[in-house]
Design a protein around this motif. Structure first.
Motif, PDB file in Angstrom:
ATOM      1  N   TRP A  51      -1.487   8.475  19.100  1.00  0.00           N
ATOM      2  CA  TRP A  51      -2.965   8.272  19.057  1.00  0.00           C
ATOM      3  C   TRP A  51      -3.840   9.455  18.828  1.00  0.00           C
ATOM      4  O   TRP A  51      -4.959   8.994  18.375  1.00  0.00           O
ATOM      5  N   ALA A  52      -3.473  10.534  18.626  1.00  0.00           N
ATOM      6  CA  ALA A  52      -4.460  11.398  18.252  1.00  0.00           C
ATOM      7  C   ALA A  52      -4.618  11.347  16.669  1.00  0.00           C
ATOM      8  O   ALA A  52      -5.841  12.033  16.344  1.00  0.00           O
ATOM      9  N   ASP A  53      -3.658  10.687  16.271  1.00  0.00           N
ATOM     10  CA  ASP A  53      -3.997  10.889  14.436  1.00  0.00           C
ATOM     11  C   ASP A  53      -4.387   9.392  14.042  1.00  0.00           C
ATOM     12  O   ASP A  53      -4.551   9.248  12.976  1.00  0.00           O
ATOM     13  N   HIS A  54      -4.095   8.487  15.050  1.00  0.00           N
ATOM     14  CA  HIS A  54      -4.224   7.086  14.609  1.00  0.00           C
ATOM     15  C   HIS A  54      -5.414   6.246  15.482  1.00  0.00           C
ATOM     16  O   HIS A  54      -4.940   6.327  16.728  1.00  0.00           O
ATOM     17  N   ASN A  55      -6.438   5.761  14.734  1.00  0.00           N
ATOM     18  CA  ASN A  55      -7.378   4.977  15.427  1.00  0.00           C
ATOM     19  C   ASN A  55      -6.752   3.411  15.678  1.00  0.00           C
ATOM     20  O   ASN A  55      -6.233   3.019  14.969  1.00  0.00           O
ATOM     21  N   PRO A  56      -7.052   3.012  16.902  1.00  0.00           N
ATOM     22  CA  PRO A  56      -6.682   1.695  17.057  1.00  0.00           C
ATOM     23  C   PRO A  56      -7.719   0.785  16.079  1.00  0.00           C
ATOM     24  O   PRO A  56      -8.805   0.974  16.059  1.00  0.00           O
ATOM     25  N   GLU A  57      -7.043  -0.476  15.945  1.00  0.00           N
ATOM     26  CA  GLU A  57      -7.839  -1.362  15.158  1.00  0.00           C
ATOM     27  C   GLU A  57      -8.987  -1.870  15.954  1.00  0.00           C
ATOM     28  O   GLU A  57     -10.085  -2.119  15.560  1.00  0.00           O
ATOM     29  N   SER A  58      -8.992  -2.220  17.278  1.00  0.00           N
ATOM     30  CA  SER A  58      -9.704  -2.673  18.277  1.00  0.00           C
ATOM     31  C   SER A  58      -9.294  -2.270  19.661  1.00  0.00           C
ATOM     32  O   SER A  58      -8.134  -1.825  19.879  1.00  0.00           O
ATOM     33  N   THR A  59     -10.211  -2.349  20.650  1.00  0.00           N
ATOM     34  CA  THR A  59      -9.925  -2.054  21.975  1.00  0.00           C
ATOM     35  C   THR A  59     -10.081  -3.197  22.621  1.00  0.00           C
ATOM     36  O   THR A  59     -10.604  -4.340  22.428  1.00  0.00           O
ATOM     37  N   ALA A  60      -9.678  -3.189  23.974  1.00  0.00           N
ATOM     38  CA  ALA A  60      -9.647  -4.385  25.023  1.00  0.00           C
ATOM     39  C   ALA A  60     -11.397  -4.722  25.148  1.00  0.00           C
ATOM     40  O   ALA A  60     -11.682  -5.973  25.041  1.00  0.00           O
TER      41      ALA A  60
END
Length: 123
Positions: A51-60
């Motif tokens: 997760w340091a290099d990959h952003n989530p598509e969305s959050t809760a």
């Protein structure tokens, strides 16, 4: 002079073979527990690295807001642009902390008064 053989007797409740078996199983249980803890920590570490290099598509939070928006407009979409942490102004960072816990800077991470209130309320 009579010679006697000196040795241990099996009169005690814990004989050497039984004690060895107990110690061996205790050692296995301890080793299994430590192995489980180490594996769990590596699992968390792998997630942090990812997760340091990959952003989530969305959050809760984003998904919850999208549900509310779609009640009025079924075709609603969320458009966001991730920015590096260094580009976020310091005032905004402090505002987020203040919104979460306004006494954060004064209690060093643990607000004992609030913890005690929560304990009493939940008790």
């Amino acid at each position: 002079m009579s010679s006697r053989r000196i040795g241990y007797t099996r009169a005690s409740a814990f004989s050497f073979p039984r004690m060895r078996t107990i110690l061996r199983w205790t050692w296995y249980a301890l080793l299994l527990t430590l192995t489980g803890l180490v594996v769990t920590q590596f699992w968390f570490l792998a997630h942090v690295w990812y997760w340091a290099d990959h952003n989530p598509e969305s959050t809760a939070f984003m998904r919850a807001r999208l549900e509310i928006l779609r009640e009025d407009d079924p075709s609603a979409r969320i458009a966001q642009q991730w920015v590096p942490y260094s580009r976020i102004p310091g005032h905004l960072k402090r505002a987020v902390i203040a919104a979460e816990d306004d006494k954060f800077m004064s209690h060093s991470g643990f607000d004992w008064a609030e913890i005690e209130k929560a304990y009493e309320r939940n008790r």
